[in-house]
Design an enzyme around this catalytic site. Structure first.
Site, PDB file in Angstrom:
ATOM      1  CB  VAL A  20      12.261  14.807  79.599  1.00 30.46           C
ATOM      2  CG1 VAL A  20      10.844  15.203  79.230  1.00 30.46           C
ATOM      3  CG2 VAL A  20      12.276  14.090  80.941  1.00 30.46           C
ATOM      4  CG  ASP A  40      21.795  19.812  76.880  1.00 38.32           C
ATOM      5  OD1 ASP A  40      20.797  19.246  77.349  1.00 38.32           O
ATOM      6  OD2 ASP A  40      22.775  20.155  77.584  1.00 38.32           O
ATOM      7  CB  VAL A 172      18.899  28.419  75.805  1.00 31.11           C
ATOM      8  CG1 VAL A 172      17.703  29.367  75.726  1.00 31.11           C
ATOM      9  CG2 VAL A 172      18.740  27.281  74.806  1.00 31.11           C
ATOM     10  CG  HIS A 223      19.551  11.352  95.483  1.00 35.35           C
ATOM     11  ND1 HIS A 223      18.865  10.813  96.536  1.00 35.35           N
ATOM     12  CD2 HIS A 223      19.879  10.319  94.674  1.00 35.35           C
ATOM     13  CE1 HIS A 223      18.777   9.504  96.372  1.00 35.35           C
ATOM     14  NE2 HIS A 223      19.380   9.182  95.250  1.00 35.35           N
ATOM     15  CE1 TYR A 277      19.268   4.616  93.763  1.00 36.94           C
ATOM     16  CE2 TYR A 277      18.262   6.099  95.360  1.00 36.94           C
ATOM     17  CZ  TYR A 277      19.089   5.895  94.261  1.00 36.94           C
ATOM     18  OH  TYR A 277      19.731   6.951  93.682  1.00 36.94           O
ATOM     19  CE1 TYR A 564     -21.971  18.742  85.439  1.00 32.26           C
ATOM     20  CE2 TYR A 564     -22.757  17.212  83.758  1.00 32.26           C
ATOM     21  CZ  TYR A 564     -21.851  17.537  84.757  1.00 32.26           C
ATOM     22  OH  TYR A 564     -20.827  16.673  85.055  1.00 32.26           O
ATOM     23  CG  ASP A 577     -17.951  18.383  86.030  1.00 32.84           C
ATOM     24  OD1 ASP A 577     -16.845  18.825  86.425  1.00 32.84           O
ATOM     25  OD2 ASP A 577     -18.785  17.874  86.796  1.00 32.84           O
ATOM     26  CB  THR A 579     -22.732  25.042  86.349  1.00 38.82           C
ATOM     27  OG1 THR A 579     -22.657  23.786  87.021  1.00 38.82           O
ATOM     28  CG2 THR A 579     -24.166  25.527  86.368  1.00 38.82           C
ATOM     29  CG  LEU A 679     -26.881  31.684  98.186  1.00 44.82           C
ATOM     30  CD1 LEU A 679     -27.225  32.007  99.633  1.00 44.82           C
ATOM     31  CD2 LEU A 679     -28.026  32.090  97.251  1.00 44.82           C
TER      32      LEU A 679
END
Length: 851
Positions: A20, A40, A172, A223, A277, A564, A577, A579, A679
């Protein structure tokens, strides 16, 4: 790559150079980002993380659109890089239930654009996978573009083709945060001042987050994987083991990387009925297993590489391989493999490992800007399968403020790191939930499945009353919300003729009471617990101008007025979205949904507010009742002296008033298409609010109403639900919400919307109803047109009890999205005839809501 002295500063520092981190760095470079540094703790490219002990298998199909899209982009990227073996992937079925599951696989693949998904018979499976015993299976699902990535080769390619500078053997030690913003990354080789930082340390994600003072719910779990000695049955493929990692610095046991670097020549396979698998490694067979009890690792003790071991690999525990320890499986991994792949029965193992990788509490990735530290980004809980796609998505997000893939904008609500509620950072919680997700990786998870542990964390003040009324609680964001109430069982007989019988997959964890509550609300009055919904208070001298810049609609409104609106990103995609309620001259209340809305939407507003504006997310600070139905005004008027007549409190207006002694902000709005009110009261008054309304409405047959009825009622009216019907995939024109946009004002995303308006709307959301069936459809199933081509997929679906039809909402090409157009929906292997309809399907004149 560099082994020289660390720079003292960089614009971007990425912590972690696995699948990643390397992907983010490469894609940032592609987008023109300068001065990117990657560090790293391990050697490069074999860092000792999960990226280099993983077998690299890539199955692309998922019920999640974003996961499938990210996986497909990743497979295409790796193909272009020359590090992908596109051998195909086959998931086999050993049960009828799994064959039904594989049919869903085909339907998800067609919905999300994967090429040529196929169901195979047993003999066809064996043609592709000769090691499989055809007598053990009922069939298989074949995805031709699945395959395997050469992990080390991909990391080397990224490093060589990225403009970023990479530093291995660099630990780090701290993330420096000042004034709530990331300022620097401290390492054992020096400090790097930075403007932004990406955490891509996966197994060490929790530890890295703690350096910045935040709790990222990233649970490492062991795993199992084994590779056999060479098999006679695979002898034709040969082996290059011994030469794959030559000249590379490899921590721990080099054999793991040697065998993982050996390419497959047959399709990669799955036996999900036994959580297994497999793939071939040249002339050897690799077998992976989730078929054991979860083996969580304390996230604070992950450790580093040593001479003897790779940091993310633990000793192989043979008993978990040879004994049935998985709580949902009766067979051990070895026994199940011996039955499915007879060639493995007496095979010796050349390599074994308990490799570590991570899970979040909901099993989805954690990406995006963190809520607690500005300019600190997360790119965690991501596997090789999705790494290329999420690296591209994060880079686009960082550079352009729009998460996207080449195929278009991407909805990130389900993967956003801000979606997690505060309690999820507690280690016991996320380790337990991560372990559960590990156990479920290959399980058939029922619709609306609910966990049993860590329940009752967040309860509204109405919880005790709801429990006495037989609430069927579901959990979302830790909140316990009622889906239906057993106390309403008598309504099922009353409305028996209007409640369709349901069976099959979509009937699981449903109740006919949901339909009865829907119909009762349309006839009388119901109370709905909205406490999990959130209010965001925006106040200060520039609060109005601030909301005008962040909202797509014109929110220059009078005190007591409600409007809205939408929050958009720079690309015009819908972030939320909302209000907007103007309470006073300099004070507004912005209401949004529950679940992940407070963390995502509230933080988005807060981080954009100037110093003259205060933004307070009142999550859990108010208890709210939705009071809906034709008798709602009569009931509420019994409890208040305020004028709530049509003239006294018109539609889309707000008023401060008392319900009994309880001070509330009453909004004349309704999410179900009936006369009604929201309310909003301080949370400490919540229980009295419920009691007051309940007692006043007994002779009106007031009933509690759950989330099941809310969903079917809002679909009849065409009211949108963020994260389901609308998200950052769509702009307001596509989502049928042009009335929520005022292009005469200036707001975030306006330029993109003006461009979209000029180019025209190519697809738009529309309701469809089934022609001759009352079955409820499932989301993610393909909508077909003409010659059976998939032109869309089901976003949301339910039965419309008031109109007597099964409803689905979908985005369709504009030329297809015309009322009267005939389409089909493929769901659970059945092709349903359906018709595109105008919306709303119920009460188009709004007579009921305006009365």
């Amino acid at each position: 790559m560099s082994s020289g002295e660390l720079p003292s500063s960089a614009e971007t520092v990425i912590v972690g150079s696995g699948a990643v981190g390397c992907s983010v760095a490469y894609h940032l470079s592609e987008l023109g980002a300068q001065d990117v540094v990657v560090v790293d703790q391990g050697p490069l490219p074999v860092t000792g993380g999960s990226s280099v002990h993983a077998p690299g298998i890539m199955f692309q199909t998922s019920p999640s659109k974003v996961q499938t899209k990210a996986a497909h982009y990743t497979s295409r990227l790796f193909s272009e890089m020359g590090v992908y073996d596109e051998v195909g992937g086959i998931e086999v079925a050993r049960s009828d239930e799994r064959m039904d599951f594989l049919q869903r696989r085909v339907e998800n693949a067609r919905s999300y654009g994967l090429p040529d998904p196929q169901l195979l018979g047993p003999e066809e499976v064996v043609e592709h996978l000769p090691l499989v015993d055809s007598d053990e299976i009922l069939g298989g699902y074949y995805s031709p573009t699945d395959g395997r990535v050469d992990g080390i080769g991909a990391l080397q390619w990224y490093i060589e083709h990225s403009d970023a500078t990479f530093y291995g053997d660099t630990e780090v030690t701290d993330l420096v945060v000042e004034g709530g913003t990331i300022r620097a990354v401290e390492t054992d080789r020096g400090r790097i001042d930075c403007e932004r930082c990406v955490v891509a340390t996966n197994n060490w994600g929790y530890q890295t987050g703690r350096l910045a003072g935040i709790d990222l719910p990233i649970a490492p779990v062991e795993h199992q994987y084994v590779v056999t000695e060479p098999l006679d049955e695979l002898s034709e493929y040969g082996s290059s083991v011994g030469d794959n990692t030559t000249d590379l610095d490899v921590p721990g046991n080099r054999d793991i990387q040697e065998f993982m670097s050996e390419a497959p020549t047959q399709p990669v396979g799955r036996d999900q009925d036994h959580s297994l698998y497999f793939r071939n490694h040249g002339d050897a067979l690799g077998m992976g297993s989730y078929n054991h009890e979860s083996l969580p690792v304390d996230p604070e003790t992950m450790g580093a590489n040593s001479e003897d071991r790779q940091a993310s690999v633990r000793e192989f525990s043979r008993r978990h391989w040879e004994r049935a320890t998985h709580p949902d499986r009766d067979t051990s991994a070895k026994q199940a493999f011996d039955e499915l792949l007879p060639a493995s029965v007496d095979a010796e193992y050349a390599v074994t490992e308990n490799g570590i990788f991570v899970f979040t509490p909901d099993g989805m990735p954690a990406v995006g800007p963190t809520a607690q530290v500005e300019d600190l980004w997360s790119a965690l809980a991501i596997w090789w399968t999705h790494s290329g796609g999420y690296g591209r998505l994060v880079a686009e997000w960082m550079e352009n403020d729009v998460p996207r893939l080449p195929s278009g904008p991407v909805d990130v609500g389900g993967i956003h790191v801000r979606r997690f509620a505060p309690h999820t950072g507690e280690k016991g919680y996320f380790v337990d939930r991560g372990s559960t997700r590990y156990r479920q990786v290959y399980s058939i998870v029922e619709p609306r499945w609910q966990p049993e542990d860590h329940r009752g964390l967040r309860r509204s003040p109405f919880y005790d009353q709801q429990r006495e009324l037989g609430a069927n609680f579901v959990q979302s964001g830790g909140w316990e919300s009622a889906q239906w109430y057993e106390s309403n069982a008598d309504l099922v007989e009353r409305y028996a003729e209007e409640i369709s019988e349901q069976d099959g997959w979509e009937s699981i964890n449903r109740s006919p009471i949901e339909g009865a509550e829907h119909l009762h609300t349309r006839d009388a009055v119901s109370m709905f617990d909205m406490t999990s919904f959130s209010s965001i208070v925006v106040e200060g001298p520039d609060s109005g101008a601030f909301l005008q810049r962040t909202c797509s609609n014109d929110v220059d409104i009078d005190v007591g007025q409600v409007r809205y609106s939408l929050l958009l990103n720079e690309g015009g995609g819908i972030l939320a979205d909302v209000t907007v309620v103007r309470l006073d001259d300099e004070r507004y209340m912005v209401t949004t949904g529950g679940g992940n809305s407070p963390g995502i939407h509230g933080t988005w507003l807060r981080e954009r507010a100037p110093d003259t504006v205060s933004v307070t997310v009142e999550e859990g600070a108010r208890s709210t009742v939705g009071l809906w139905g034709p008798k709602a005004r009569l009931l509420l008027q019994r409890c208040t002296d305020a004028d709530i007549s049509n003239g006294g409190l018109p539609y889309f207006r707000a008023k401060r008033l008392y319900v009994g002694e309880v001070p509330v902000v009453a909004l004349r709005v309704s999410y179900v298409g009936e006369l009604g009110y929201e309310l909003w009261a301080p949370v400490e008054y919540g229980q009295r609010l419920w009691e007051t309304l309940w007692e006043a409405g007994r002779d009106l047959d007031v009933r509690p109403m759950g989330g099941g009825a809310l969903e079917s009622m809002r679909l009849e009216k065409g009211y949108r639900l963020w994260g389901t019907d609308i998200d950052t995939d769509a702009n307001p024109f596509e989502a049928g919400l042009p009335f929520a946009v005022d292009l005469d004002t200036d707001f975030v995303g306006k330029a993109a919307l003006e461009e979209a308006r000029e180019s025209g709307v190519e697809s738009r959301i529309t309701p469809i109803t089934l022609d001759d069936s009352t079955d409820i459809l499932s989301s993610g199933r393909p909508v077909l047109h003409d010659d059976g081509e998939a032109v869309g997929y089901v976003q949301a679906a339910d039965f419309g009890y008031s109109i007597g039809e099964s409803i689905a909402y979908t985005y369709l090409p504009s030329e297809v999205a015309e009322a009267g157009t005939a389409v089909q929906v493929l769901c659970e292997g059945v092709t349903y005839d359906a018709t595109v309809r105008d919306e709303p399907l119920f009460d188009p004149g709004r007579d009921r809501i305006l009365r």
